[in-house]
Design a protein around this motif. Sequence first.
Motif, PDB file in Angstrom:
ATOM      1  N   TYR A   1     -56.808   0.560   2.261  1.00  0.00           N
ATOM      2  CA  TYR A   1     -55.702   1.308   2.882  1.00  0.00           C
ATOM      3  C   TYR A   1     -55.257   2.496   2.035  1.00  0.00           C
ATOM      4  CZ  TYR A   1     -51.841   2.009   6.101  1.00  0.00           C
ATOM      5  OH  TYR A   1     -50.985   2.542   7.032  1.00  0.00           O
ATOM      6  N   PRO A   2     -54.937   2.324   0.745  1.00  0.00           N
ATOM      7  CA  PRO A   2     -54.553   3.507  -0.030  1.00  0.00           C
ATOM      8  C   PRO A   2     -55.714   4.475  -0.254  1.00  0.00           C
ATOM      9  CG  PRO A   2     -54.549   1.568  -1.434  1.00  0.00           C
ATOM     10  CD  PRO A   2     -54.764   1.095  -0.024  1.00  0.00           C
ATOM     11  N   LEU A   3     -56.948   3.969  -0.298  1.00  0.00           N
ATOM     12  CA  LEU A   3     -58.093   4.872  -0.437  1.00  0.00           C
ATOM     13  C   LEU A   3     -58.272   5.724   0.808  1.00  0.00           C
ATOM     14  CD1 LEU A   3     -60.658   2.588  -2.303  1.00  0.00           C
ATOM     15  CD2 LEU A   3     -59.209   4.431  -3.247  1.00  0.00           C
ATOM     16  N   PHE A   4     -57.996   5.148   1.978  1.00  0.00           N
ATOM     17  CA  PHE A   4     -58.018   5.938   3.214  1.00  0.00           C
ATOM     18  C   PHE A   4     -56.919   6.997   3.165  1.00  0.00           C
ATOM     19  CE2 PHE A   4     -56.862   6.929   7.572  1.00  0.00           C
ATOM     20  CZ  PHE A   4     -58.091   7.228   8.117  1.00  0.00           C
ATOM     21  N   ASP A   5     -55.766   6.640   2.615  1.00  0.00           N
ATOM     22  CA  ASP A   5     -54.675   7.605   2.457  1.00  0.00           C
ATOM     23  C   ASP A   5     -55.107   8.759   1.555  1.00  0.00           C
ATOM     24  OD1 ASP A   5     -51.844   8.174   3.116  1.00  0.00           O
ATOM     25  OD2 ASP A   5     -51.576   8.022   0.950  1.00  0.00           O
TER      26      ASP A   5
ATOM     27  N   ARG B   1     -55.604   8.698  11.791  1.00  0.00           N
ATOM     28  CA  ARG B   1     -54.757   7.802  10.989  1.00  0.00           C
ATOM     29  C   ARG B   1     -54.133   6.717  11.863  1.00  0.00           C
ATOM     30  NH1 ARG B   1     -52.091  10.335   5.752  1.00  0.00           N
ATOM     31  NH2 ARG B   1     -51.862   8.102   5.493  1.00  0.00           N
ATOM     32  N   PHE B   2     -53.749   7.068  13.084  1.00  0.00           N
ATOM     33  CA  PHE B   2     -53.220   6.070  14.015  1.00  0.00           C
ATOM     34  C   PHE B   2     -54.272   5.004  14.294  1.00  0.00           C
ATOM     35  CE2 PHE B   2     -53.364   4.800  18.528  1.00  0.00           C
ATOM     36  CZ  PHE B   2     -52.284   3.935  18.542  1.00  0.00           C
ATOM     37  N   GLY B   3     -55.483   5.430  14.665  1.00  0.00           N
ATOM     38  CA  GLY B   3     -56.554   4.482  14.975  1.00  0.00           C
ATOM     39  C   GLY B   3     -56.886   3.591  13.793  1.00  0.00           C
ATOM     40  N   PHE B   4     -56.996   4.182  12.620  1.00  0.00           N
ATOM     41  CA  PHE B   4     -57.292   3.401  11.419  1.00  0.00           C
ATOM     42  C   PHE B   4     -56.201   2.362  11.171  1.00  0.00           C
ATOM     43  CE2 PHE B   4     -56.727   2.567   6.906  1.00  0.00           C
ATOM     44  CZ  PHE B   4     -57.987   2.114   6.559  1.00  0.00           C
ATOM     45  N   ALA B   5     -54.938   2.789  11.250  1.00  0.00           N
ATOM     46  CA  ALA B   5     -53.824   1.877  10.977  1.00  0.00           C
ATOM     47  C   ALA B   5     -53.815   0.695  11.933  1.00  0.00           C
ATOM     48  CB  ALA B   5     -52.493   2.632  11.044  1.00  0.00           C
ATOM     49  N   ILE B   6     -54.085   0.942  13.204  1.00  0.00           N
ATOM     50  CA  ILE B   6     -54.053  -0.139  14.195  1.00  0.00           C
ATOM     51  C   ILE B   6     -55.202  -1.126  13.959  1.00  0.00           C
ATOM     52  CG2 ILE B   6     -54.223  -0.667  16.666  1.00  0.00           C
ATOM     53  CD1 ILE B   6     -51.506   0.603  15.665  1.00  0.00           C
ATOM     54  N   VAL B   7     -56.396  -0.605  13.734  1.00  0.00           N
ATOM     55  CA  VAL B   7     -57.547  -1.483  13.472  1.00  0.00           C
ATOM     56  C   VAL B   7     -57.328  -2.247  12.161  1.00  0.00           C
ATOM     57  CG1 VAL B   7     -60.019  -1.517  12.913  1.00  0.00           C
ATOM     58  CG2 VAL B   7     -59.176  -0.122  14.825  1.00  0.00           C
ATOM     59  N   TRP B   8     -56.889  -1.541  11.133  1.00  0.00           N
ATOM     60  CA  TRP B   8     -56.648  -2.167   9.840  1.00  0.00           C
ATOM     61  C   TRP B   8     -55.609  -3.281   9.971  1.00  0.00           C
ATOM     62  CZ3 TRP B   8     -52.560  -3.028   6.621  1.00  0.00           C
ATOM     63  CH2 TRP B   8     -52.851  -3.367   5.292  1.00  0.00           C
ATOM     64  N   ALA B   9     -54.515  -2.999  10.655  1.00  0.00           N
ATOM     65  CA  ALA B   9     -53.443  -3.993  10.821  1.00  0.00           C
ATOM     66  C   ALA B   9     -53.945  -5.207  11.597  1.00  0.00           C
ATOM     67  CB  ALA B   9     -52.245  -3.374  11.520  1.00  0.00           C
ATOM     68  N   GLY B  10     -54.726  -4.974  12.644  1.00  0.00           N
ATOM     69  CA  GLY B  10     -55.270  -6.091  13.410  1.00  0.00           C
ATOM     70  C   GLY B  10     -56.115  -7.008  12.544  1.00  0.00           C
ATOM     71  N   LEU B  11     -56.967  -6.403  11.729  1.00  0.00           N
ATOM     72  CA  LEU B  11     -57.789  -7.200  10.815  1.00  0.00           C
ATOM     73  C   LEU B  11     -56.925  -7.910   9.771  1.00  0.00           C
ATOM     74  CD1 LEU B  11     -60.754  -4.708  10.275  1.00  0.00           C
ATOM     75  CD2 LEU B  11     -60.842  -6.899  11.499  1.00  0.00           C
ATOM     76  N   MET B  12     -55.915  -7.228   9.272  1.00  0.00           N
ATOM     77  CA  MET B  12     -55.063  -7.825   8.249  1.00  0.00           C
ATOM     78  C   MET B  12     -54.237  -8.980   8.818  1.00  0.00           C
ATOM     79  SD  MET B  12     -54.353  -8.047   5.120  1.00  0.00           S
ATOM     80  CE  MET B  12     -55.120  -6.647   4.382  1.00  0.00           C
ATOM     81  N   PHE B  13     -53.804  -8.859  10.071  1.00  0.00           N
ATOM     82  CA  PHE B  13     -53.085  -9.970  10.705  1.00  0.00           C
ATOM     83  C   PHE B  13     -53.965 -11.218  10.732  1.00  0.00           C
ATOM     84  CE2 PHE B  13     -50.105  -7.006  13.092  1.00  0.00           C
ATOM     85  CZ  PHE B  13     -48.949  -7.479  12.472  1.00  0.00           C
ATOM     86  N   VAL B  14     -55.264 -11.021  10.975  1.00  0.00           N
ATOM     87  CA  VAL B  14     -56.195 -12.144  11.081  1.00  0.00           C
ATOM     88  C   VAL B  14     -56.523 -12.757   9.723  1.00  0.00           C
ATOM     89  CG1 VAL B  14     -58.551 -12.779  11.762  1.00  0.00           C
ATOM     90  CG2 VAL B  14     -57.191 -11.280  13.240  1.00  0.00           C
TER      91      VAL B  14
ATOM     92  N   ALA C   1     -48.219  -1.038   8.525  1.00  0.00           N
ATOM     93  CA  ALA C   1     -49.303  -0.153   8.958  1.00  0.00           C
ATOM     94  C   ALA C   1     -49.186   0.188  10.437  1.00  0.00           C
ATOM     95  CB  ALA C   1     -50.662  -0.787   8.666  1.00  0.00           C
ATOM     96  N   VAL C   2     -48.813  -0.798  11.255  1.00  0.00           N
ATOM     97  CA  VAL C   2     -48.653  -0.541  12.697  1.00  0.00           C
ATOM     98  C   VAL C   2     -47.557   0.493  12.926  1.00  0.00           C
ATOM     99  CG1 VAL C   2     -47.905  -1.552  14.896  1.00  0.00           C
ATOM    100  CG2 VAL C   2     -49.551  -2.763  13.472  1.00  0.00           C
ATOM    101  N   LEU C   3     -46.414   0.293  12.287  1.00  0.00           N
ATOM    102  CA  LEU C   3     -45.311   1.230  12.464  1.00  0.00           C
ATOM    103  C   LEU C   3     -45.704   2.629  11.988  1.00  0.00           C
ATOM    104  CD1 LEU C   3     -42.415   1.636  13.399  1.00  0.00           C
ATOM    105  CD2 LEU C   3     -41.658   0.965  11.114  1.00  0.00           C
ATOM    106  N   GLY C   4     -46.353   2.701  10.825  1.00  0.00           N
ATOM    107  CA  GLY C   4     -46.824   3.996  10.332  1.00  0.00           C
ATOM    108  C   GLY C   4     -47.808   4.637  11.295  1.00  0.00           C
ATOM    109  N   GLY C   5     -48.711   3.831  11.850  1.00  0.00           N
ATOM    110  CA  GLY C   5     -49.676   4.346  12.825  1.00  0.00           C
ATOM    111  C   GLY C   5     -48.990   4.899  14.063  1.00  0.00           C
ATOM    112  N   ILE C   6     -47.963   4.222  14.525  1.00  0.00           N
ATOM    113  CA  ILE C   6     -47.224   4.696  15.704  1.00  0.00           C
ATOM    114  C   ILE C   6     -46.564   6.041  15.404  1.00  0.00           C
ATOM    115  CG2 ILE C   6     -45.206   4.233  17.176  1.00  0.00           C
ATOM    116  CD1 ILE C   6     -46.085   1.234  17.031  1.00  0.00           C
ATOM    117  N   PHE C   7     -46.010   6.179  14.215  1.00  0.00           N
ATOM    118  CA  PHE C   7     -45.404   7.463  13.845  1.00  0.00           C
ATOM    119  C   PHE C   7     -46.462   8.566  13.798  1.00  0.00           C
ATOM    120  CE2 PHE C   7     -41.729   5.029  12.068  1.00  0.00           C
ATOM    121  CZ  PHE C   7     -40.742   5.651  12.820  1.00  0.00           C
ATOM    122  N   PHE C   8     -47.663   8.264  13.303  1.00  0.00           N
ATOM    123  CA  PHE C   8     -48.736   9.258  13.309  1.00  0.00           C
ATOM    124  C   PHE C   8     -49.116   9.630  14.745  1.00  0.00           C
ATOM    125  CE2 PHE C   8     -49.637   8.097   8.824  1.00  0.00           C
ATOM    126  CZ  PHE C   8     -49.608   9.378   8.299  1.00  0.00           C
TER     127      PHE C   8
END
Length: 185
Positions: free
Chosen positions: A52-56, A23-36, A164-171
């Motif tokens: 994102y919610p489907l991954f959840d 979940r951490f890895g997904f959140a970081i990659v997802w957030a990076g793409l979303m920032f772009v 997503a980044v913050l959530g990923g860090i918590f995971f």
Amino acid sequence: MTTAAASSSTSNAPVLRRLYFVRFGFAIVWAGLMFVVGSSVGPLSVTLIVLYPLFDVAAAIVDARSSGASGSTRLLYVNIAISTLAAIGLIVGLTSGIPAVLRVWGGWAIVAGIVQLIVALTRRRMGGQWAMIASGAISVFAGTSFIMQAAADGQTLGRVAGYAVLGGIFFLVSALRLGRAATGN
């Protein structure tokens, strides 16, 4: 917590640890793409928003299957339903624009945050759950913020990337703490 639930929690720790790392890895990659790509509604940003919610949902299914007889299983099924409804709501919201997406995302963050908080509280004896407790509480506040931001000018889908980044860090923190709890450190 009953003995069966405590035993299930202990045996569930390695699965949760791996799941939290994923979940951490997904959140970081997802957030990076979303920032772009999140400055506008386009094919990639739409796909990411719904993904994102489907991954959840997928993560909650893995979690529920590994939880066995623990009391958190019912709540995980609630989370599956909430995240499925969020994905549908986001698809509908995307047809109305970014403010609608932020409102749906905010509502989902609030409800899912409450569920995450309760699940983490039921698992607190397992170790590594303080980060999930904090994440659930912060999700409620972040969701409220998304709903309020929806009324402002200049909204982008990229706003949810920080969430997503913050959530990923918590995971990640929880995964590391679960590893310590499992090894007795």
